[in-house]
Write a protein that holds these residues in place. Structure first.
Motif, PDB file in Angstrom:
ATOM      1  N   LEU A   1      81.450  63.895  34.898  1.00 33.73           N
ATOM      2  CA  LEU A   1      81.826  65.134  34.213  1.00 33.73           C
ATOM      3  C   LEU A   1      83.129  65.000  33.435  1.00 33.73           C
ATOM      4  O   LEU A   1      83.558  65.950  32.772  1.00 33.73           O
ATOM      5  CB  LEU A   1      81.950  66.286  35.226  1.00 33.73           C
ATOM      6  CG  LEU A   1      80.662  66.737  35.906  1.00 33.73           C
ATOM      7  CD1 LEU A   1      80.959  67.724  37.034  1.00 33.73           C
ATOM      8  CD2 LEU A   1      79.709  67.372  34.898  1.00 33.73           C
ATOM      9  N   ARG A   2      83.789  63.830  33.545  1.00 30.01           N
ATOM     10  CA  ARG A   2      85.086  63.596  32.893  1.00 30.01           C
ATOM     11  C   ARG A   2      86.074  64.720  33.255  1.00 30.01           C
ATOM     12  O   ARG A   2      86.739  65.309  32.417  1.00 30.01           O
ATOM     13  CB  ARG A   2      84.929  63.541  31.367  1.00 30.01           C
ATOM     14  CG  ARG A   2      84.065  62.395  30.886  1.00 30.01           C
ATOM     15  CD  ARG A   2      84.872  61.101  30.760  1.00 30.01           C
ATOM     16  NE  ARG A   2      84.027  59.960  30.421  1.00 30.01           N
ATOM     17  CZ  ARG A   2      83.531  59.091  31.319  1.00 30.01           C
ATOM     18  NH1 ARG A   2      83.785  59.234  32.608  1.00 30.01           N
ATOM     19  NH2 ARG A   2      82.796  58.075  30.944  1.00 30.01           N
ATOM     20  N   THR A   3      86.133  65.030  34.517  1.00 26.04           N
ATOM     21  CA  THR A   3      86.986  66.137  34.965  1.00 26.04           C
ATOM     22  C   THR A   3      87.862  65.688  36.123  1.00 26.04           C
ATOM     23  O   THR A   3      87.526  64.725  36.825  1.00 26.04           O
ATOM     24  CB  THR A   3      86.110  67.344  35.381  1.00 26.04           C
ATOM     25  OG1 THR A   3      86.963  68.426  35.693  1.00 26.04           O
ATOM     26  CG2 THR A   3      85.268  67.053  36.603  1.00 26.04           C
ATOM     27  N   GLU A   4      88.971  66.382  36.295  1.00 28.77           N
ATOM     28  CA  GLU A   4      89.870  66.065  37.383  1.00 28.77           C
ATOM     29  C   GLU A   4      89.453  66.873  38.613  1.00 28.77           C
ATOM     30  O   GLU A   4      89.199  68.070  38.498  1.00 28.77           O
ATOM     31  CB  GLU A   4      91.291  66.466  36.960  1.00 28.77           C
ATOM     32  CG  GLU A   4      92.357  65.560  37.510  1.00 28.77           C
ATOM     33  CD  GLU A   4      93.734  65.922  36.947  1.00 28.77           C
ATOM     34  OE1 GLU A   4      94.605  66.245  37.758  1.00 28.77           O
ATOM     35  OE2 GLU A   4      93.895  65.870  35.699  1.00 28.77           O
ATOM     36  N   VAL A   5      89.396  66.225  39.773  1.00 31.26           N
ATOM     37  CA  VAL A   5      89.059  66.945  41.002  1.00 31.26           C
ATOM     38  C   VAL A   5      90.369  67.206  41.759  1.00 31.26           C
ATOM     39  O   VAL A   5      91.132  66.281  42.003  1.00 31.26           O
ATOM     40  CB  VAL A   5      88.095  66.119  41.883  1.00 31.26           C
ATOM     41  CG1 VAL A   5      87.702  66.912  43.130  1.00 31.26           C
ATOM     42  CG2 VAL A   5      86.859  65.710  41.089  1.00 31.26           C
ATOM     43  N   ALA A   6      90.604  68.470  42.106  1.00 32.08           N
ATOM     44  CA  ALA A   6      91.842  68.815  42.802  1.00 32.08           C
ATOM     45  C   ALA A   6      91.542  69.292  44.225  1.00 32.08           C
ATOM     46  O   ALA A   6      90.401  69.632  44.551  1.00 32.08           O
ATOM     47  CB  ALA A   6      92.582  69.907  42.044  1.00 32.08           C
ATOM     48  N   SER A   7      92.595  69.330  45.051  1.00 30.53           N
ATOM     49  CA  SER A   7      92.439  69.790  46.433  1.00 30.53           C
ATOM     50  C   SER A   7      91.808  71.179  46.496  1.00 30.53           C
ATOM     51  O   SER A   7      90.991  71.461  47.371  1.00 30.53           O
ATOM     52  CB  SER A   7      93.800  69.846  47.121  1.00 30.53           C
ATOM     53  OG  SER A   7      94.344  68.568  47.233  1.00 30.53           O
ATOM     54  N   VAL A   8      92.202  72.050  45.561  1.00 31.65           N
ATOM     55  CA  VAL A   8      91.657  73.410  45.607  1.00 31.65           C
ATOM     56  C   VAL A   8      90.155  73.423  45.347  1.00 31.65           C
ATOM     57  O   VAL A   8      89.449  74.290  45.860  1.00 31.65           O
ATOM     58  CB  VAL A   8      92.349  74.370  44.606  1.00 31.65           C
ATOM     59  CG1 VAL A   8      93.768  74.651  45.012  1.00 31.65           C
ATOM     60  CG2 VAL A   8      92.280  73.837  43.193  1.00 31.65           C
ATOM     61  N   ASP A   9      89.671  72.443  44.574  1.00 32.26           N
ATOM     62  CA  ASP A   9      88.219  72.379  44.355  1.00 32.26           C
ATOM     63  C   ASP A   9      87.512  72.070  45.668  1.00 32.26           C
ATOM     64  O   ASP A   9      86.447  72.621  45.972  1.00 32.26           O
ATOM     65  CB  ASP A   9      87.885  71.287  43.328  1.00 32.26           C
ATOM     66  CG  ASP A   9      88.519  71.570  41.973  1.00 32.26           C
ATOM     67  OD1 ASP A   9      88.439  72.723  41.527  1.00 32.26           O
ATOM     68  OD2 ASP A   9      89.096  70.632  41.381  1.00 32.26           O
ATOM     69  N   VAL A  10      88.115  71.178  46.446  1.00 28.52           N
ATOM     70  CA  VAL A  10      87.512  70.832  47.731  1.00 28.52           C
ATOM     71  C   VAL A  10      87.600  72.035  48.671  1.00 28.52           C
ATOM     72  O   VAL A  10      86.637  72.371  49.377  1.00 28.52           O
ATOM     73  CB  VAL A  10      88.202  69.599  48.354  1.00 28.52           C
ATOM     74  CG1 VAL A  10      87.523  69.208  49.654  1.00 28.52           C
ATOM     75  CG2 VAL A  10      88.199  68.434  47.369  1.00 28.52           C
TER      76      VAL A  10
END
Ligand SMILES: [Zn+2]
Length: 661
Positions: A622-631
């Motif tokens: 997805l060419r996206t950044e995964v952050a803690s809040v997403d988890v």
């Protein structure tokens, strides 16, 4: 009782706004004293003038608005009400509650101001500029004893008018108006309303406040002398494992009564355990509250708990229904029959409430009540109002309106969550997200001093090595005593061991990873299961890793432990399903806002692949950044109602990984 007035502080307030500034100041001083007012109790006013839109000066009463607490009140909490309207209302022969509230709003200068206190008419009728009203414990405790009125007369002589109890609102205003018709106001320093509280008044803010402190101090001294060396009952009690299981069962049954999650607390302080150790504690705690005003928070009487807590709940329910049937008419609808507090004989005080804030209110009120009960016992016996009077206030629409909020309860209100590895990254994001959604959270971590980052009363941070079963058990017991159980476990603690091929693997590296990334999760789950079985829609969310479906070379110690963890979760889903406990697994990847990924590590990894840090962070489908809040968001979905019918599932949260897809 200490007089908290400080000249310099008062001067600052007066320079901002002479009348109202000082009114706000002394109201806050009253609010700062829990022995005077608790949680929205008491009210104050000042008479002044305001210019209307036509440039005319109007006489107004600035009186405490509903929804404000004296401890934190500001000038916006004092709506201006037209004095002439209030005085004319006071001349009416009768006025229904709903009409009175309509009239109070009609008399506002600003229609968007908060609704004036139900005692606004009474405040207007008292011909002094400043009026202070509190529910002082000492005064009410004395009035709740045999010959209470005579004792108060003895303490105060002629300078205080003592009036029998009347329902607050218009009737009380009329009663006071009639009682003072023949009295010289100049000879009066205060008015005591039996079983309710005390009023003081003066032309001057400091004098009205100081009179309150002086009069209440006299009642406190009287009690002190009568108590002499007797003191309050004190005892100690250390809850055992079985107590904790019983508490979690009680909480579960109480939630069934309420039809929604609730929180529960056991207090075993010297005072609470002391009260519970008194021979007649059950009798004393069921005679009635300190003042009827408390009934909306605590109900009119306590639950009596002995060996079997759930049996105590059932007994309370039947007693509450009897109480309702005895006092209600067809206009009333029975409120829920969950007790708000109870005495667990020889152990301590038990509190119940739908959320953390209300639980604190119940605990505070209960603490003041059991103290006053014992003082009144020394005066010859704790006596409260007849239960019909208590019922009338508990079921008074104007009181119940105080508890109503139009806002929908957040999804996790009343739920108890455990998060391991809570100090940083995904764990911390989970704690924050659950608290924002109404939950209370047991935050476990081994990081030194991490507790300081959680200031919310909804978080119980406990320093805990999750590889140590004894430490886990102790932390869980603390949480059950504090909030009544465990509903959701987010098993997240983990570490990245040093990268080593199997050929070069050091025993210590391998074993440390298995210990924390695998075995500790089994230990945590094992300890939590007895409580989860009494949990409310219980769920376990295991934080594993993308390395399970897509392992990498050099990460054996990590990947193998996380794969074992995933397998453990699948077994747990099978074993715990019949108890209604769901177990699901998340596989996050490349969550870079965690403690492990410092700027230096990120830069060096990006350099290793010959790309920019930005490109490195978004090197996924997805060419996206995964952050803690997403988890954390995904954790909440697994823990909440949306996936209430799913167990044993594994969900990647990695921006899309070609090897996983
Ligand atoms: Zn009052």
């Amino acid at each position: 009782m200490k007089n908290r007035w400080i000249d310099s502080e008062a001067a600052v307030r007066a320079s901002e706004d002479k009348d109202l500034g000082l009114r706000v100041y002394t109201s806050q001083l009253l609010g700062a004293e829990a022995d005077l007012v608790l949680h929205g109790g008491g009210n104050t006013s000042v008479k002044g003038e305001l210019q209307n839109i036509f440039g005319e000066t109007e006489s107004v009463l600035f009186v405490k608005g509903s929804g404000w607490d004296l401890r934190t009140i500001e000038s916006a909490g004092f709506p201006a009400v037209k004095m002439d309207h209030l005085l004319r209302l006071g001349e009416l022969d009768s006025l229904s509650d709903s009409e009175m509230m309509r009239q109070l709003r009609l008399a506002l200068l600003d229609p968007t101001a908060p609704t004036p206190s139900v005692e606004a008419i009474l405040h207007a009728l008292i011909p002094h500029k400043y009026v202070d009203h509190s529910h002082a414990d000492a005064v009410v405790a004395i009035s709740n004893s045999p010959d209470g009125e005579a004792r108060l007369q003895e303490i105060y002589g002629d300078e205080v008018l003592i009036l029998p109890y009347t329902m607050p609102g218009f009737i009380l205003a009329k009663q006071v108006a009639e009682a003072v018709a023949d009295v010289q106001w100049s000879s009066l320093r205060g008015i005591v309303l039996l079983h309710h509280g005390i009023f003081t008044f003066d032309e001057d803010a400091q004098a009205s406040y100081s009179t309150m402190i002086e009069l209440v101090s006299k009642a406190e001294q009287y009690l002190e002398e009568k108590m002499a060396a007797a003191g309050l009952a004190a005892a100690t009690y250390a809850p055992c494992v079985d107590d904790c299981l019983q508490l979690s069962r009680l909480r579960r049954s109480a939630a069934d009564v309420m039809g929604r999650p609730v929180l529960l607390r056991l207090e075993t302080s010297n005072q609470a355990a002391g009260f519970a150790s008194m021979e007649n504690c059950h009798d004393l705690a069921t005679r009635g509250p300190l003042t009827p005003d408390h009934t909306i928070h605590t109900k009119a009487f306590a639950a009596k708990f002995t060996d079997d807590l759930v049996a105590g709940l059932k007994q309370f329910q039947s007693e509450y229904r009897d109480y309702f049937e005895k006092h209600s008419d067809e206009s009333h609808q029975c409120l829920d029959s969950m007790p708000r507090y109870g005495v667990w004989r020889d152990k301590g005080m038990v509190y119940l409430a739908p959320n953390q804030k209300r639980l604190g209110i119940v605990q505070d009120i209960s603490g003041h009540t059991i103290k006053s009960i014992q003082q009144a016992e020394h005066l010859g016996g704790w006596q409260t109002l007849p239960s019909q009077d208590l019922f009338d206030v508990e079921y008074w629409e104007l009181e119940q309106a105080k508890l109503k909020t139009s806002a929908k309860a957040p999804e996790f209100e009343g739920k108890v969550v455990l998060v391991s590895g809570a100090a940083s990254g995904i764990g911390r994001a989970c704690v924050q997200s659950f608290v924002e959604q109404g939950a209370v959270v047991l935050a476990l971590d081994i990081a030194k001093g991490f507790e300081a980052q959680f200031e919310s009363a909804a978080v119980l941070p406990v320093h805990c090595d999750v590889t140590d079963s004894v430490a886990i058990d102790s932390a869980l017991r603390q949480m059950v005593i504090e909030f009544g159980g465990i509903d959701i476990v987010v098993s997240n603690a983990g570490c990245f061991p040093a990268s080593q091929s199997l050929e070069d693997m050091e025993d210590s590296n391998w074993e440390a990873s298995q210990q924390l990334n695998l075995t500790s999760h089994m230990k945590l789950l094992r300890s939590a299961v007895p409580f989860l079985k009494n949990g409310i829609n219980p769920a376990v969310v295991i934080v594993a890793s993308k390395n399970v479906p897509a392992p990498g070379p050099g990460a054996g110690a990590y990947s193998v432990a996380k794969a074992g963890l995933t397998q453990m979760a699948r077994v747990a889903a099978l074993e715990l399903g019949s108890a209604g406990i769901r177990v699901n697994v998340l596989h996050p990847n490349a969550v870079y806002d965690t403690a492990i990924w410092t700027d230096e590590v990120l830069a060096s990894r990006a350099a290793h692949y010959g790309v920019s840090v930005e490109a490195y962070k978004t090197s996924n489908v997805l060419r996206t950044e995964v952050a803690s809040v997403d988890v954390a968001r995904a954790v909440a979905i697994f823990a909440g109602e949306s996936l209430a019918k799913t167990t044993g599932a594994q969900l990647p949260i990695d921006g899309g990984n070609e090897r996983v897809i």
